[in-house]
Design a protein around this motif. Structure first.
Motif, PDB file in Angstrom:
ATOM      1  N   GLY A   1       0.824  -1.215   0.000  1.00 42.88           N
ATOM      2  CA  GLY A   1       0.000   0.000   0.000  1.00 42.88           C
ATOM      3  C   GLY A   1       0.854   1.261   0.000  1.00 42.88           C
ATOM      4  N   LEU A   2       1.895   1.282   0.822  1.00 50.77           N
ATOM      5  CA  LEU A   2       2.788   2.443   0.851  1.00 50.77           C
ATOM      6  C   LEU A   2       3.515   2.606  -0.479  1.00 50.77           C
ATOM      7  N   SER A   3       3.897   1.492  -1.070  1.00 52.68           N
ATOM      8  CA  SER A   3       4.569   1.540  -2.360  1.00 52.68           C
ATOM      9  C   SER A   3       3.667   2.145  -3.432  1.00 52.68           C
ATOM     10  N   ARG A   4       2.401   1.775  -3.407  1.00 53.29           N
ATOM     11  CA  ARG A   4       1.447   2.308  -4.394  1.00 53.29           C
ATOM     12  C   ARG A   4       1.163   3.785  -4.156  1.00 53.29           C
ATOM     13  N   LEU A   5       1.258   4.226  -2.904  1.00 61.76           N
ATOM     14  CA  LEU A   5       0.954   5.625  -2.566  1.00 61.76           C
ATOM     15  C   LEU A   5       2.157   6.558  -2.698  1.00 61.76           C
ATOM     16  N   ARG A   6       3.316   6.030  -3.075  1.00 60.49           N
ATOM     17  CA  ARG A   6       4.528   6.855  -3.164  1.00 60.49           C
ATOM     18  C   ARG A   6       4.348   8.088  -4.045  1.00 60.49           C
ATOM     19  N   GLN A   7       3.577   7.970  -5.098  1.00 60.41           N
ATOM     20  CA  GLN A   7       3.425   9.058  -6.058  1.00 60.41           C
ATOM     21  C   GLN A   7       2.356  10.072  -5.654  1.00 60.41           C
ATOM     22  N   HIS A   8       1.593   9.789  -4.616  1.00 56.85           N
ATOM     23  CA  HIS A   8       0.526  10.694  -4.175  1.00 56.85           C
ATOM     24  C   HIS A   8       1.141  11.981  -3.617  1.00 56.85           C
ATOM     25  N   PRO A   9       0.553  13.139  -3.936  1.00 59.77           N
ATOM     26  CA  PRO A   9       1.094  14.418  -3.443  1.00 59.77           C
ATOM     27  C   PRO A   9       1.218  14.485  -1.915  1.00 59.77           C
ATOM     28  N   PHE A  10       0.361  13.781  -1.198  1.00 60.00           N
ATOM     29  CA  PHE A  10       0.435  13.764   0.261  1.00 60.00           C
ATOM     30  C   PHE A  10       1.774  13.197   0.738  1.00 60.00           C
ATOM     31  N   MET A  11       2.350  12.303  -0.046  1.00 57.53           N
ATOM     32  CA  MET A  11       3.563  11.588   0.355  1.00 57.53           C
ATOM     33  C   MET A  11       4.856  12.265  -0.117  1.00 57.53           C
ATOM     34  N   THR A  12       4.764  13.396  -0.780  1.00 51.96           N
ATOM     35  CA  THR A  12       5.936  14.032  -1.399  1.00 51.96           C
ATOM     36  C   THR A  12       7.089  14.199  -0.414  1.00 51.96           C
ATOM     37  N   GLU A  13       6.829  14.854   0.706  1.00 53.52           N
ATOM     38  CA  GLU A  13       7.898  15.118   1.675  1.00 53.52           C
ATOM     39  C   GLU A  13       8.394  13.841   2.347  1.00 53.52           C
ATOM     40  N   VAL A  14       7.477  12.961   2.662  1.00 48.81           N
ATOM     41  CA  VAL A  14       7.844  11.717   3.342  1.00 48.81           C
ATOM     42  C   VAL A  14       8.726  10.860   2.434  1.00 48.81           C
TER      43      VAL A  14
END
Length: 168
Positions: free
Chosen positions: A66-79
């Motif tokens: 799930g985290l791998s799939r969400l890597r590209q989401h703008p929410f995850m940019t800084e993280v």
């Protein structure tokens, strides 16, 4: 990887949400999967350790996916940026002795790698409020600046490329 400025407050908020969300998801998935396995494959002796362990393993795999799939989401940019920065700094740390030795000999590439390492570490430590060793980093940076001046090298963390490490 190029260093970029990120908003510390936004990074901390998003990191906390990702961490809490991941922990909750792992707990729920682990327990849920383990309970399903126990329901479908009960053990008369009452030991369900292997099903619980399997639940944790599958839960961790699902959270990781799930985290791998969400890597590209703008929410995850800084993280994601900080995760990647930590990976790059870890690769440098594994070759640090060779890089420092080469820098002492006047190797410009080694000096640029160290410049990126010091600049990245400074940014990372400021983001994580880990300022205990900042004085030590300042001393190292001063030593590197003096070494660069001696050899006529202009230091720029922006020129760092991961391929630079291959020669060490």
């Amino acid at each position: 990887m190029k260093l970029k400025e990120i908003d510390k407050g936004r990074y901390r908020r998003h990191l906390n949400k990702v961490f809490i969300g991941s922990a909750l998801a792992l707990a729920v998935l682990s327990l849920g999967i383990a309970q399903l396995l126990i329901a479908f494959f009960p053990n008369a002796a009452g030991s369900h350790f292997h099903w619980n362990l399997l639940g944790v393993v599958f839960g961790a795999l699902l959270v990781g996916a799930g985290l791998s799939r969400l890597r590209q989401h703008p929410f995850m940019t800084e993280v994601v940026y900080v995760w990647e920065l930590k990976q790059r700094l870890n690769k440098i740390a594994r070759k640090r002795r060779k890089v420092e030795a080469a820098a002492e000999q006047g190797n410009e590439t080694a000096m640029q790698v160290l410049q990126f390492c010091y600049a990245g570490s400074r940014q990372l430590w400021q983001l994580d409020d880990n300022t205990i060793v900042m004085d030590e980093l300042t001393v190292k940076q001063t030593e590197l600046n003096n070494l660069a001046n001696t050899h006529g090298v202009i230091l720029d963390a922006g020129v760092y490329d991961e391929n630079m490490l291959k020669q060490f």
